[in-house]
Write a protein that holds these residues in place. Structure first.
Motif, PDB file in Angstrom:
ATOM      1  N   GLU A  91       9.319  13.374  26.966  1.00 39.01           N
ATOM      2  CA  GLU A  91      10.530  13.800  26.356  1.00 39.01           C
ATOM      3  C   GLU A  91      10.955  14.947  27.092  1.00 39.01           C
ATOM      4  N   VAL A  92      12.159  15.075  27.773  1.00 40.93           N
ATOM      5  CA  VAL A  92      12.475  16.050  28.628  1.00 40.93           C
ATOM      6  C   VAL A  92      13.738  16.581  28.116  1.00 40.93           C
ATOM      7  N   PRO A  93      13.502  17.736  27.563  1.00 46.39           N
ATOM      8  CA  PRO A  93      14.921  18.574  27.195  1.00 46.39           C
ATOM      9  C   PRO A  93      15.707  19.178  28.269  1.00 46.39           C
ATOM     10  N   ILE A  94      17.035  18.746  28.390  1.00 49.20           N
ATOM     11  CA  ILE A  94      17.890  19.103  29.258  1.00 49.20           C
ATOM     12  C   ILE A  94      19.114  19.688  28.980  1.00 49.20           C
ATOM     13  N   THR A  95      19.662  21.039  29.383  1.00 46.93           N
ATOM     14  CA  THR A  95      20.491  21.603  28.800  1.00 46.93           C
ATOM     15  C   THR A  95      21.697  21.334  29.865  1.00 46.93           C
ATOM     16  N   PHE A  96      22.864  20.897  29.617  1.00 48.18           N
ATOM     17  CA  PHE A  96      23.902  20.680  30.280  1.00 48.18           C
ATOM     18  C   PHE A  96      25.096  21.597  30.138  1.00 48.18           C
ATOM     19  N   ILE A  97      25.978  22.107  31.274  1.00 43.03           N
ATOM     20  CA  ILE A  97      26.937  22.649  30.932  1.00 43.03           C
ATOM     21  C   ILE A  97      28.287  21.964  31.966  1.00 43.03           C
ATOM     22  N   ASP A  98      29.324  21.690  31.162  1.00 43.53           N
ATOM     23  CA  ASP A  98      30.321  20.661  31.832  1.00 43.53           C
ATOM     24  C   ASP A  98      31.014  21.753  32.541  1.00 43.53           C
ATOM     25  N   LYS A  99      31.296  21.776  33.874  1.00 41.77           N
ATOM     26  CA  LYS A  99      32.026  22.480  34.537  1.00 41.77           C
ATOM     27  C   LYS A  99      32.918  21.537  35.539  1.00 41.77           C
ATOM     28  N   GLY A 100      33.339  20.343  35.104  1.00 39.68           N
ATOM     29  CA  GLY A 100      33.782  19.375  35.747  1.00 39.68           C
ATOM     30  C   GLY A 100      33.151  18.823  36.840  1.00 39.68           C
ATOM     31  N   ALA A 101      33.646  18.766  37.943  1.00 36.06           N
ATOM     32  CA  ALA A 101      32.888  18.403  39.153  1.00 36.06           C
ATOM     33  C   ALA A 101      31.678  19.011  39.667  1.00 36.06           C
ATOM     34  N   ASP A 102      31.702  20.463  39.142  1.00 34.10           N
ATOM     35  CA  ASP A 102      30.613  21.048  39.356  1.00 34.10           C
ATOM     36  C   ASP A 102      29.545  21.566  38.265  1.00 34.10           C
ATOM     37  N   SER A 103      29.627  20.477  37.078  1.00 28.18           N
ATOM     38  CA  SER A 103      28.700  20.685  36.263  1.00 28.18           C
ATOM     39  C   SER A 103      27.323  20.897  36.595  1.00 28.18           C
ATOM     40  N   VAL A 104      26.431  21.374  35.819  1.00 32.51           N
ATOM     41  CA  VAL A 104      25.301  22.027  36.139  1.00 32.51           C
ATOM     42  C   VAL A 104      24.137  21.456  34.923  1.00 32.51           C
ATOM     43  N   TYR A 105      22.624  21.584  34.975  1.00 32.29           N
ATOM     44  CA  TYR A 105      21.990  21.199  34.240  1.00 32.29           C
ATOM     45  C   TYR A 105      20.666  22.034  34.456  1.00 32.29           C
ATOM     46  N   ALA A 106      19.848  22.208  33.360  1.00 36.63           N
ATOM     47  CA  ALA A 106      18.729  23.094  33.350  1.00 36.63           C
ATOM     48  C   ALA A 106      17.574  22.204  32.696  1.00 36.63           C
ATOM     49  N   ILE A 107      16.354  22.123  33.069  1.00 33.63           N
ATOM     50  CA  ILE A 107      15.295  21.653  32.465  1.00 33.63           C
ATOM     51  C   ILE A 107      14.149  22.692  32.298  1.00 33.63           C
ATOM     52  N   ASP A 108      13.780  22.857  30.892  1.00 42.63           N
ATOM     53  CA  ASP A 108      12.716  23.759  30.627  1.00 42.63           C
ATOM     54  C   ASP A 108      11.406  23.202  30.589  1.00 42.63           C
ATOM     55  N   PRO A 109      10.559  23.313  31.772  1.00 45.46           N
ATOM     56  CA  PRO A 109       9.302  22.803  31.780  1.00 45.46           C
ATOM     57  C   PRO A 109       8.432  22.908  30.501  1.00 45.46           C
ATOM     58  N   MET A 110       8.598  24.046  29.632  1.00 45.41           N
ATOM     59  CA  MET A 110       7.496  24.358  28.770  1.00 45.41           C
ATOM     60  C   MET A 110       8.024  23.431  27.516  1.00 45.41           C
ATOM     61  N   GLY A 111       9.331  22.730  27.471  1.00 41.83           N
ATOM     62  CA  GLY A 111       9.617  22.099  26.342  1.00 41.83           C
ATOM     63  C   GLY A 111       9.222  20.579  26.480  1.00 41.83           C
ATOM     64  N   VAL A 112       9.045  19.906  27.745  1.00 40.28           N
ATOM     65  CA  VAL A 112       8.429  18.662  27.778  1.00 40.28           C
ATOM     66  C   VAL A 112       7.467  18.332  26.981  1.00 40.28           C
ATOM     67  N   LYS A 113       7.634  17.238  26.188  1.00 37.50           N
ATOM     68  CA  LYS A 113       6.473  16.848  25.207  1.00 37.50           C
ATOM     69  C   LYS A 113       6.038  15.439  26.020  1.00 37.50           C
ATOM     70  N   VAL A 114       4.586  15.206  25.659  1.00 41.29           N
ATOM     71  CA  VAL A 114       3.979  14.012  26.349  1.00 41.29           C
ATOM     72  C   VAL A 114       3.525  13.298  25.117  1.00 41.29           C
ATOM     73  N   ILE A 115       4.001  12.075  25.155  1.00 41.78           N
ATOM     74  CA  ILE A 115       3.176  11.040  24.094  1.00 41.78           C
ATOM     75  C   ILE A 115       2.793   9.994  24.636  1.00 41.78           C
ATOM     76  N   THR A 116       1.197   9.477  24.364  1.00 36.33           N
ATOM     77  CA  THR A 116       0.592   8.619  24.972  1.00 36.33           C
ATOM     78  C   THR A 116       0.923   7.178  23.924  1.00 36.33           C
ATOM     79  N   LYS A 117       1.481   6.061  24.651  1.00 35.36           N
ATOM     80  CA  LYS A 117       1.829   5.088  24.097  1.00 35.36           C
ATOM     81  C   LYS A 117       0.617   4.480  23.725  1.00 35.36           C
ATOM     82  N   GLU A 118       0.580   3.510  22.672  1.00 36.13           N
ATOM     83  CA  GLU A 118      -0.378   2.573  22.430  1.00 36.13           C
ATOM     84  C   GLU A 118      -0.485   1.040  22.790  1.00 36.13           C
TER      85      GLU A 118
END
Length: 118
Positions: A91-118
């Motif tokens: 589960e990857v948390p992504i922050t987006f900032i809408d700047k039209g064609a120059d929109s950006v994103y950032a991912i916080d590696p410490m916020g990534v959650k791992v789930i083992t599927k059964e």
């Protein structure tokens, strides 16, 4: 020349052994409010985090869900993208900032959650 062709054939076989499959169909599943261009821009960075949590033999990756977790305010919002990586999900948390064609994103590696599927 024969030696070159044998080496080339061996390298081609080794390369095929490390082939990965990524689902790149857009728009993504779920409730993302990022447009297709921004989803495409973000796609492989998000998959990089799935690689970090996947088992070593995992070669198939897919974004199975997206959801907004912080509503859009002043053109900024946050989503969680769920990525299947064989026996695990990231589960990857992504922050987006809408700047039209120059929109950006950032991912916080410490916020990534791992789930083992059964």
């Amino acid at each position: 020349m024969k030696k070159f062709l044998i080496t080339l054939a061996m390298l081609t076989g080794v390369g095929a052994a490390f082939a990965y499959s990524y689902d790149t169909n857009l728009p993504l599943a779920g409730g993302s409010i990022a447009d297709k261009q921004l989803q495409n821009k973000t796609l492989f960075t998000a998959y990089m985090f799935a690689h970090r949590v996947a088992t070593p033999d995992c070669q198939t990756f897919a974004i199975t869900d997206t959801r907004v977790v912080e509503e859009k305010v002043d053109n900024k919002w946050q989503e969680i993208w769920t990525i299947d990586a064989c026996t695990k999900q990231a589960e990857v948390p992504i922050t987006f900032i809408d700047k039209g064609a120059d929109s950006v994103y950032a991912i916080d590696p410490m916020g990534v959650k791992v789930i083992t599927k059964e």
